[in-house]
Design a protein around this motif. Sequence first.
Motif, PDB file in Angstrom:
ATOM      1  N   ASN A  88       0.828  -1.209   0.000  1.00 34.23           N
ATOM      2  CA  ASN A  88       0.000   0.000   0.000  1.00 34.23           C
ATOM      3  C   ASN A  88       0.859   1.256   0.000  1.00 34.23           C
ATOM      4  O   ASN A  88       0.550   2.229  -0.696  1.00 34.23           O
ATOM      5  CB  ASN A  88      -0.953  -0.001   1.196  1.00 34.23           C
ATOM      6  CG  ASN A  88      -2.059  -1.022   1.052  1.00 34.23           C
ATOM      7  OD1 ASN A  88      -2.416  -1.411  -0.056  1.00 34.23           O
ATOM      8  ND2 ASN A  88      -2.598  -1.478   2.158  1.00 34.23           N
ATOM      9  N   LYS A  89       1.948   1.254   0.777  1.00 36.93           N
ATOM     10  CA  LYS A  89       2.844   2.412   0.803  1.00 36.93           C
ATOM     11  C   LYS A  89       3.495   2.611  -0.562  1.00 36.93           C
ATOM     12  O   LYS A  89       3.574   3.743  -1.053  1.00 36.93           O
ATOM     13  CB  LYS A  89       3.908   2.241   1.881  1.00 36.93           C
ATOM     14  CG  LYS A  89       4.806   3.471   2.011  1.00 36.93           C
ATOM     15  CD  LYS A  89       5.795   3.331   3.108  1.00 36.93           C
ATOM     16  CE  LYS A  89       6.707   4.504   3.295  1.00 36.93           C
ATOM     17  NZ  LYS A  89       6.897   5.418   2.230  1.00 36.93           N
ATOM     18  N   GLN A  90       3.934   1.518  -1.184  1.00 41.30           N
ATOM     19  CA  GLN A  90       4.536   1.626  -2.511  1.00 41.30           C
ATOM     20  C   GLN A  90       3.524   2.183  -3.514  1.00 41.30           C
ATOM     21  O   GLN A  90       3.866   3.030  -4.338  1.00 41.30           O
ATOM     22  CB  GLN A  90       5.038   0.266  -2.992  1.00 41.30           C
ATOM     23  CG  GLN A  90       6.302  -0.183  -2.313  1.00 41.30           C
ATOM     24  CD  GLN A  90       6.729  -1.571  -2.763  1.00 41.30           C
ATOM     25  OE1 GLN A  90       5.945  -2.326  -3.325  1.00 41.30           O
ATOM     26  NE2 GLN A  90       7.985  -1.906  -2.501  1.00 41.30           N
ATOM     27  N   LYS A  91       2.299   1.710  -3.420  1.00 37.16           N
ATOM     28  CA  LYS A  91       1.245   2.193  -4.322  1.00 37.16           C
ATOM     29  C   LYS A  91       1.042   3.696  -4.128  1.00 37.16           C
ATOM     30  O   LYS A  91       0.973   4.452  -5.099  1.00 37.16           O
ATOM     31  CB  LYS A  91      -0.056   1.441  -4.052  1.00 37.16           C
ATOM     32  CG  LYS A  91      -1.206   1.878  -4.899  1.00 37.16           C
ATOM     33  CD  LYS A  91      -2.480   1.152  -4.502  1.00 37.16           C
ATOM     34  CE  LYS A  91      -3.658   1.806  -5.161  1.00 37.16           C
ATOM     35  NZ  LYS A  91      -4.890   1.584  -4.445  1.00 37.16           N
ATOM     36  N   ASP A  92       0.953   4.122  -2.863  1.00 34.79           N
ATOM     37  CA  ASP A  92       0.770   5.548  -2.577  1.00 34.79           C
ATOM     38  C   ASP A  92       1.955   6.370  -3.083  1.00 34.79           C
ATOM     39  O   ASP A  92       1.772   7.449  -3.653  1.00 34.79           O
ATOM     40  CB  ASP A  92       0.576   5.771  -1.069  1.00 34.79           C
ATOM     41  CG  ASP A  92      -0.738   5.196  -0.559  1.00 34.79           C
ATOM     42  OD1 ASP A  92      -1.634   4.912  -1.390  1.00 34.79           O
ATOM     43  OD2 ASP A  92      -0.865   5.016   0.668  1.00 34.79           O
ATOM     44  N   ASP A  93       3.169   5.855  -2.876  1.00 36.11           N
ATOM     45  CA  ASP A  93       4.362   6.563  -3.351  1.00 36.11           C
ATOM     46  C   ASP A  93       4.359   6.693  -4.869  1.00 36.11           C
ATOM     47  O   ASP A  93       4.680   7.758  -5.411  1.00 36.11           O
ATOM     48  CB  ASP A  93       5.634   5.846  -2.892  1.00 36.11           C
ATOM     49  CG  ASP A  93       5.868   5.953  -1.390  1.00 36.11           C
ATOM     50  OD1 ASP A  93       5.209   6.794  -0.740  1.00 36.11           O
ATOM     51  OD2 ASP A  93       6.713   5.187  -0.876  1.00 36.11           O
ATOM     52  N   GLU A  95       1.747   6.611  -6.876  1.00 40.90           N
ATOM     53  CA  GLU A  95       0.693   7.542  -7.269  1.00 40.90           C
ATOM     54  C   GLU A  95       1.129   8.989  -7.044  1.00 40.90           C
ATOM     55  O   GLU A  95       0.860   9.862  -7.875  1.00 40.90           O
ATOM     56  CB  GLU A  95      -0.592   7.244  -6.500  1.00 40.90           C
ATOM     57  CG  GLU A  95      -1.282   5.980  -6.968  1.00 40.90           C
ATOM     58  CD  GLU A  95      -2.500   5.619  -6.133  1.00 40.90           C
ATOM     59  OE1 GLU A  95      -2.756   6.279  -5.088  1.00 40.90           O
ATOM     60  OE2 GLU A  95      -3.201   4.675  -6.515  1.00 40.90           O
ATOM     61  N   ALA A  96       1.832   9.241  -5.936  1.00 43.98           N
ATOM     62  CA  ALA A  96       2.320  10.593  -5.653  1.00 43.98           C
ATOM     63  C   ALA A  96       3.350  11.025  -6.696  1.00 43.98           C
ATOM     64  O   ALA A  96       3.324  12.162  -7.179  1.00 43.98           O
ATOM     65  CB  ALA A  96       2.915  10.657  -4.249  1.00 43.98           C
TER      66      ALA A  96
END
Length: 112
Positions: A88-93, A95-96
């Motif tokens: 999830n953190k990788q996905k958020d990163d 996307e950012a």
Amino acid sequence: KAQNSFRDDAVPEGIWLMRFEHFETRRQDLLQLARKEYAAVCRKEAKKTGGYEVTRNESAGTMESLDLAREEEKILEQYRKQIEAMKNKQKDDIEAMLLKQFMANEYDQLAE
């Protein structure tokens, strides 16, 4: 694989039997290695958690110590949660980063 899966009418019987024997020997070696590694991991986890070491009853072929099995399941669940959080953190990163790149491209287009 079953012995019949190695059978080939185009190949002499001695050759496909040799292939089967080689494959089966290798498979048995890997199984033995995996069992040793599993036992070592179980002993290590038992020492960490204060649980009971898993022993294999060769006559009955059963595993003892449900406490250790439960502890292993808890540890696996913790790892699953950690991996999910990392994903999830990788996905958020990502996307950012994509949003920043998009915004930079939009800014560049407006500047032209």
